[in-house]
Design a protein around this motif. Structure first.
Motif, PDB file in Angstrom:
ATOM      1  N   SER A  76       0.855  -1.187   0.000  1.00  0.00           N
ATOM      2  CA  SER A  76       0.000   0.000   0.000  1.00  0.00           C
ATOM      3  C   SER A  76       0.887   1.231   0.000  1.00  0.00           C
ATOM      4  O   SER A  76       2.111   1.138   0.141  1.00  0.00           O
ATOM      5  N   ALA A  77       0.249   2.395  -0.150  1.00  0.00           N
ATOM      6  CA  ALA A  77       1.010   3.627  -0.102  1.00  0.00           C
ATOM      7  C   ALA A  77       1.570   3.890   1.286  1.00  0.00           C
ATOM      8  O   ALA A  77       2.513   4.662   1.445  1.00  0.00           O
ATOM      9  N   TRP A  78       1.013   3.248   2.293  1.00  0.00           N
ATOM     10  CA  TRP A  78       1.453   3.477   3.667  1.00  0.00           C
ATOM     11  C   TRP A  78       2.624   2.584   4.049  1.00  0.00           C
ATOM     12  O   TRP A  78       3.515   2.997   4.790  1.00  0.00           O
ATOM     13  N   ALA A  79       2.647   1.342   3.553  1.00  0.00           N
ATOM     14  CA  ALA A  79       3.721   0.409   3.897  1.00  0.00           C
ATOM     15  C   ALA A  79       3.889  -0.586   2.758  1.00  0.00           C
ATOM     16  O   ALA A  79       2.904  -1.025   2.147  1.00  0.00           O
ATOM     17  N   SER A  80       5.114  -0.958   2.505  1.00  0.00           N
ATOM     18  CA  SER A  80       5.400  -1.937   1.459  1.00  0.00           C
ATOM     19  C   SER A  80       5.087  -3.348   1.951  1.00  0.00           C
ATOM     20  O   SER A  80       5.034  -3.612   3.160  1.00  0.00           O
ATOM     21  N   SER A  81       4.898  -4.263   0.994  1.00  0.00           N
ATOM     22  CA  SER A  81       4.629  -5.656   1.353  1.00  0.00           C
ATOM     23  C   SER A  81       5.808  -6.263   2.094  1.00  0.00           C
ATOM     24  O   SER A  81       5.629  -7.032   3.048  1.00  0.00           O
ATOM     25  N   ALA A  82       7.036  -5.919   1.684  1.00  0.00           N
ATOM     26  CA  ALA A  82       8.230  -6.461   2.338  1.00  0.00           C
ATOM     27  C   ALA A  82       8.308  -6.010   3.793  1.00  0.00           C
ATOM     28  O   ALA A  82       8.693  -6.790   4.677  1.00  0.00           O
ATOM     29  N   LEU A  83       7.915  -4.749   4.063  1.00  0.00           N
ATOM     30  CA  LEU A  83       7.956  -4.248   5.439  1.00  0.00           C
ATOM     31  C   LEU A  83       6.948  -4.985   6.307  1.00  0.00           C
ATOM     32  O   LEU A  83       7.253  -5.369   7.449  1.00  0.00           O
ATOM     33  N   VAL A  84       5.739  -5.212   5.781  1.00  0.00           N
ATOM     34  CA  VAL A  84       4.715  -5.917   6.549  1.00  0.00           C
ATOM     35  C   VAL A  84       5.162  -7.348   6.826  1.00  0.00           C
ATOM     36  O   VAL A  84       5.020  -7.855   7.947  1.00  0.00           O
ATOM     37  N   GLN A  85       5.721  -8.015   5.820  1.00  0.00           N
ATOM     38  CA  GLN A  85       6.185  -9.389   6.009  1.00  0.00           C
ATOM     39  C   GLN A  85       7.270  -9.469   7.075  1.00  0.00           C
ATOM     40  O   GLN A  85       7.236 -10.337   7.957  1.00  0.00           O
ATOM     41  N   GLU A  86       8.220  -8.566   6.990  1.00  0.00           N
ATOM     42  CA  GLU A  86       9.336  -8.595   7.953  1.00  0.00           C
ATOM     43  C   GLU A  86       8.853  -8.286   9.370  1.00  0.00           C
ATOM     44  O   GLU A  86       9.230  -8.963  10.335  1.00  0.00           O
ATOM     45  N   ALA A  87       7.977  -7.292   9.511  1.00  0.00           N
ATOM     46  CA  ALA A  87       7.483  -6.921  10.841  1.00  0.00           C
ATOM     47  C   ALA A  87       6.602  -8.017  11.430  1.00  0.00           C
ATOM     48  O   ALA A  87       6.701  -8.339  12.624  1.00  0.00           O
ATOM     49  N   LEU A  88       5.751  -8.632  10.607  1.00  0.00           N
ATOM     50  CA  LEU A  88       4.875  -9.682  11.107  1.00  0.00           C
ATOM     51  C   LEU A  88       5.666 -10.944  11.434  1.00  0.00           C
ATOM     52  O   LEU A  88       5.394 -11.619  12.431  1.00  0.00           O
ATOM     53  N   SER A  89       6.674 -11.259  10.627  1.00  0.00           N
ATOM     54  CA  SER A  89       7.501 -12.435  10.913  1.00  0.00           C
ATOM     55  C   SER A  89       8.203 -12.285  12.256  1.00  0.00           C
ATOM     56  O   SER A  89       8.280 -13.239  13.038  1.00  0.00           O
TER      57      SER A  89
END
Length: 205
Positions: A76-89
């Protein structure tokens, strides 16, 4: 005047006669029972699990995870998919859940980020004093009036859903929200904090 014992016995016997007669009369109520209807033919081969409470889920057996249907969180414009994956992992790792490596995962994970608007209200109370100095014994009057301010803000809602890797049944879900403003670095920190809050009640007590 004393009553002869024989007379007393006779009176007692006369009083008991109606009771004895009632006991010897036939009982007007008869016991009847209708036979139970036959069980349906499929009852012998069918177990109605809805009649039994669901067994308690053993969360300790969940050790690893993978993305539900292989779908990673959308960018999304707020957060990249890679950032969400890394933070959730990282957040799942702190709950003892590791990414599945070449094996069937115990849990399937779905994560979603969406923007929503919230209406907030802040109430401030402003007071005034009328009369003499209220620190002395002089008479005075103190009054206050609330001032309500309403404003709208944009938040990012983070939702995490966990599913059993074997039967696909939903296991747990959690969500949290964070303000959408801030720099890119501040957003990354806010996302990590929101994911931690979303998972803070996993596993359930």
């Amino acid at each position: 005047m004393e009553v002869e014992p024989s007379i007393m016995r006779a009176v007692a016997f006369l009083l008991l006669l109606p009771l004895l007669a009632a006991c010897q009369s036939p009982n007007p109520y008869t016991q009847q029972s209708n036979p139970l209807p036959p069980a349906p033919a499929q009852a012998a081969n069918h177990l109605d699990l809805s009649a039994y409470p669901a067994p308690a889920r053993d969360y300790a057996r969940y050790r690893n995870w993978s993305w539900l249907d292989g779908r990673q969180p959308a960018a999304s414009a707020w957060a990249s998919s890679a950032l969400v994956q890394e933070a959730l992992s990282n957040a799942l790792d702190q709950r003892g859940l590791r990414p599945a490596q070449g094996t069937a995962a115990d849990l399937k994970v779905s994560a979603e980020l969406r923007l929503e608007r919230r209406v907030r209200q802040v109430v401030d109370r402003y007071g005034s004093y009328y009369g003499h100095n209220h620190y002395s014994d002089d008479f005075g009057l103190w009054g206050s009036a609330p001032l309500v301010r309403t404003y709208e803000e944009e938040v990012v809602v983070v939702r995490i859903d966990l599913f059993d890797g074997q039967d696909g049944q939903p296991v747990w879900s959690g969500s949290a929200e964070v303000l959408s403003d801030g720099s890119q670095a501040e957003r990354a920190d806010a996302l990590r904090a929101a994911l931690q809050r979303a998972l803070e009640n996993y596993p359930p007590a």
